[in-house]
Motif scaffolding. Structure first.
Motif, PDB file in Angstrom:
ATOM      1  N   ALA A 140       0.621  57.840   1.688  1.00 20.53           N
ATOM      2  CA  ALA A 140      -0.698  57.947   2.312  1.00 20.53           C
ATOM      3  C   ALA A 140      -1.239  56.551   2.594  1.00 20.53           C
ATOM      4  O   ALA A 140      -1.014  55.612   1.820  1.00 20.53           O
ATOM      5  N   LEU A 141      -1.948  56.414   3.703  1.00 20.45           N
ATOM      6  CA  LEU A 141      -2.491  55.110   4.089  1.00 20.45           C
ATOM      7  C   LEU A 141      -3.387  54.526   2.999  1.00 20.45           C
ATOM      8  O   LEU A 141      -3.315  53.337   2.711  1.00 20.45           O
ATOM      9  N   ASP A 142      -4.201  55.353   2.355  1.00 20.95           N
ATOM     10  CA  ASP A 142      -5.076  54.843   1.290  1.00 20.95           C
ATOM     11  C   ASP A 142      -4.272  54.342   0.091  1.00 20.95           C
ATOM     12  O   ASP A 142      -4.648  53.356  -0.548  1.00 20.95           O
ATOM     13  N   ASP A 143      -3.139  54.999  -0.214  1.00 21.52           N
ATOM     14  CA  ASP A 143      -2.275  54.526  -1.302  1.00 21.52           C
ATOM     15  C   ASP A 143      -1.609  53.205  -0.926  1.00 21.52           C
ATOM     16  O   ASP A 143      -1.500  52.302  -1.751  1.00 21.52           O
ATOM     17  N   LEU A 144      -1.177  53.094   0.325  1.00 18.46           N
ATOM     18  CA  LEU A 144      -0.593  51.829   0.790  1.00 18.46           C
ATOM     19  C   LEU A 144      -1.635  50.715   0.741  1.00 18.46           C
ATOM     20  O   LEU A 144      -1.341  49.602   0.301  1.00 18.46           O
ATOM     21  N   ARG A 145      -2.859  51.019   1.169  1.00 21.32           N
ATOM     22  CA  ARG A 145      -3.939  50.024   1.142  1.00 21.32           C
ATOM     23  C   ARG A 145      -4.149  49.504  -0.285  1.00 21.32           C
ATOM     24  O   ARG A 145      -4.228  48.303  -0.513  1.00 21.32           O
ATOM     25  N   ALA A 147      -2.031  49.515  -2.811  1.00 24.02           N
ATOM     26  CA  ALA A 147      -0.863  48.730  -3.227  1.00 24.02           C
ATOM     27  C   ALA A 147      -0.873  47.356  -2.563  1.00 24.02           C
ATOM     28  O   ALA A 147      -0.567  46.344  -3.208  1.00 24.02           O
ATOM     29  N   ALA A 148      -1.223  47.301  -1.282  1.00 26.82           N
ATOM     30  CA  ALA A 148      -1.279  46.020  -0.569  1.00 26.82           C
ATOM     31  C   ALA A 148      -2.347  45.113  -1.178  1.00 26.82           C
ATOM     32  O   ALA A 148      -2.108  43.913  -1.370  1.00 26.82           O
ATOM     33  N   HIS A 149      -3.498  45.663  -1.498  1.00 30.15           N
ATOM     34  CA  HIS A 149      -4.566  44.865  -2.108  1.00 30.15           C
ATOM     35  C   HIS A 149      -4.127  44.313  -3.465  1.00 30.15           C
ATOM     36  O   HIS A 149      -4.377  43.139  -3.772  1.00 30.15           O
ATOM     37  N   ARG A 150      -3.459  45.147  -4.263  1.00 24.48           N
ATOM     38  CA  ARG A 150      -2.956  44.670  -5.569  1.00 24.48           C
ATOM     39  C   ARG A 150      -1.943  43.550  -5.372  1.00 24.48           C
ATOM     40  O   ARG A 150      -1.985  42.533  -6.062  1.00 24.48           O
ATOM     41  N   PHE A 151      -1.027  43.738  -4.432  1.00 25.53           N
ATOM     42  CA  PHE A 151       0.003  42.732  -4.196  1.00 25.53           C
ATOM     43  C   PHE A 151      -0.617  41.399  -3.783  1.00 25.53           C
ATOM     44  O   PHE A 151      -0.282  40.348  -4.326  1.00 25.53           O
ATOM     45  N   VAL A 152      -1.522  41.438  -2.825  1.00 22.11           N
ATOM     46  CA  VAL A 152      -2.133  40.198  -2.333  1.00 22.11           C
ATOM     47  C   VAL A 152      -2.954  39.522  -3.424  1.00 22.11           C
ATOM     48  O   VAL A 152      -2.954  38.303  -3.559  1.00 22.11           O
ATOM     49  N   TRP A 209       0.781  48.528   7.176  1.00 24.42           N
ATOM     50  CA  TRP A 209       0.496  47.196   6.628  1.00 24.42           C
ATOM     51  C   TRP A 209       1.291  46.157   7.404  1.00 24.42           C
ATOM     52  O   TRP A 209       2.518  46.161   7.409  1.00 24.42           O
ATOM     53  N   TRP A 210       0.591  45.245   8.082  1.00 19.28           N
ATOM     54  CA  TRP A 210       1.170  44.151   8.868  1.00 19.28           C
ATOM     55  C   TRP A 210       1.027  42.875   8.050  1.00 19.28           C
ATOM     56  O   TRP A 210      -0.064  42.597   7.525  1.00 19.28           O
ATOM     57  N   ILE A 211       2.114  42.114   7.928  1.00 23.28           N
ATOM     58  CA  ILE A 211       2.060  40.879   7.137  1.00 23.28           C
ATOM     59  C   ILE A 211       2.647  39.697   7.897  1.00 23.28           C
ATOM     60  O   ILE A 211       3.409  39.860   8.851  1.00 23.28           O
ATOM     61  N   GLY A 212       2.281  38.520   7.422  1.00 25.53           N
ATOM     62  CA  GLY A 212       2.892  37.271   7.855  1.00 25.53           C
ATOM     63  C   GLY A 212       3.355  36.537   6.613  1.00 25.53           C
ATOM     64  O   GLY A 212       2.594  36.389   5.650  1.00 25.53           O
ATOM     65  N   VAL A 213       4.606  36.112   6.618  1.00 21.96           N
ATOM     66  CA  VAL A 213       5.184  35.411   5.469  1.00 21.96           C
ATOM     67  C   VAL A 213       5.543  33.984   5.879  1.00 21.96           C
ATOM     68  O   VAL A 213       6.247  33.774   6.873  1.00 21.96           O
ATOM     69  N   SER A 217      11.629  43.988   3.437  1.00 30.22           N
ATOM     70  CA  SER A 217      11.949  45.093   2.542  1.00 30.22           C
ATOM     71  C   SER A 217      10.873  45.139   1.479  1.00 30.22           C
ATOM     72  O   SER A 217      10.699  44.204   0.710  1.00 30.22           O
ATOM     73  N   LEU A 218      10.137  46.220   1.489  1.00 30.77           N
ATOM     74  CA  LEU A 218       9.036  46.416   0.555  1.00 30.77           C
ATOM     75  C   LEU A 218       9.537  47.278  -0.586  1.00 30.77           C
ATOM     76  O   LEU A 218      10.044  48.367  -0.356  1.00 30.77           O
ATOM     77  N   GLY A 219       9.455  46.776  -1.784  1.00 33.19           N
ATOM     78  CA  GLY A 219       9.902  47.546  -2.942  1.00 33.19           C
ATOM     79  C   GLY A 219       8.748  47.800  -3.883  1.00 33.19           C
ATOM     80  O   GLY A 219       7.742  47.091  -3.867  1.00 33.19           O
TER      81      GLY A 219
END
Length: 134
Positions: free
Chosen positions: A44-49, A51-56, A97-101, A121-123
């Motif tokens: 779900a988009l809210d779950d991805l959001r 997870a992305a916030h935690r990662f960042v 989720w769009w990222i720049g590395v 690759s997102l794990g």
């Protein structure tokens, strides 16, 4: 139950001057329909959001194929939802989720240029919740 997962998405752009790679870390909806990942799951988009916030907030480091020392860091992070798309005139139906590395390791950048490393690759780990049949 917690299950490991991995999502692989092609790099959209690699900039040889800045050693930046950009692209989707995860696409969870396409044209309003959920995307089924390689393990047969839907995120779900809210779950991805979340997870992305935690990662960042906690990590931001990028490793080559999830192992070893950091080779760069996530310096751009955007959740593309319907509101973001509308505000920025995005007309395609991908949401996620769009990222720049920023790649710091010269050997890793060489692999990007050679086409050896050509995707993100997102794990992670998640809790599987069976969905009702539709």
């Amino acid at each position: 139950m917690s299950d490991a997962f991995s999502i692989t998405v092609p790099i959209a752009k690699a900039d040889p001057e800045t050693h930046m790679v950009r692209g989707w870390a995860s696409v969870v909806e396409r044209d309003g329909r959920p995307v089924i990942d390689g393990q047969g799951d839907v995120i779900a988009l809210d779950d991805l959001r979340a997870a992305a916030h935690r990662f960042v907030a906690q990590a931001r480091v990028s490793k080559a194929q999830h192992r070893g020392e950091p080779i760069g860091e996530v310096v751009e992070s955007v959740i593309v939802d319907d509101d973001f798309a509308a505000a920025h005139g995005i007309t395609h139906g991908d949401r996620g989720w769009w990222i720049g590395v920023q790649i710091h390791d010269p050997a890793t950048w060489a692999k990007v240029e050679e086409g050896v490393l050509k995707s993100f690759s997102l794990g992670g780990k998640g809790r599987r919740t069976p969905l009702p049949d539709i």
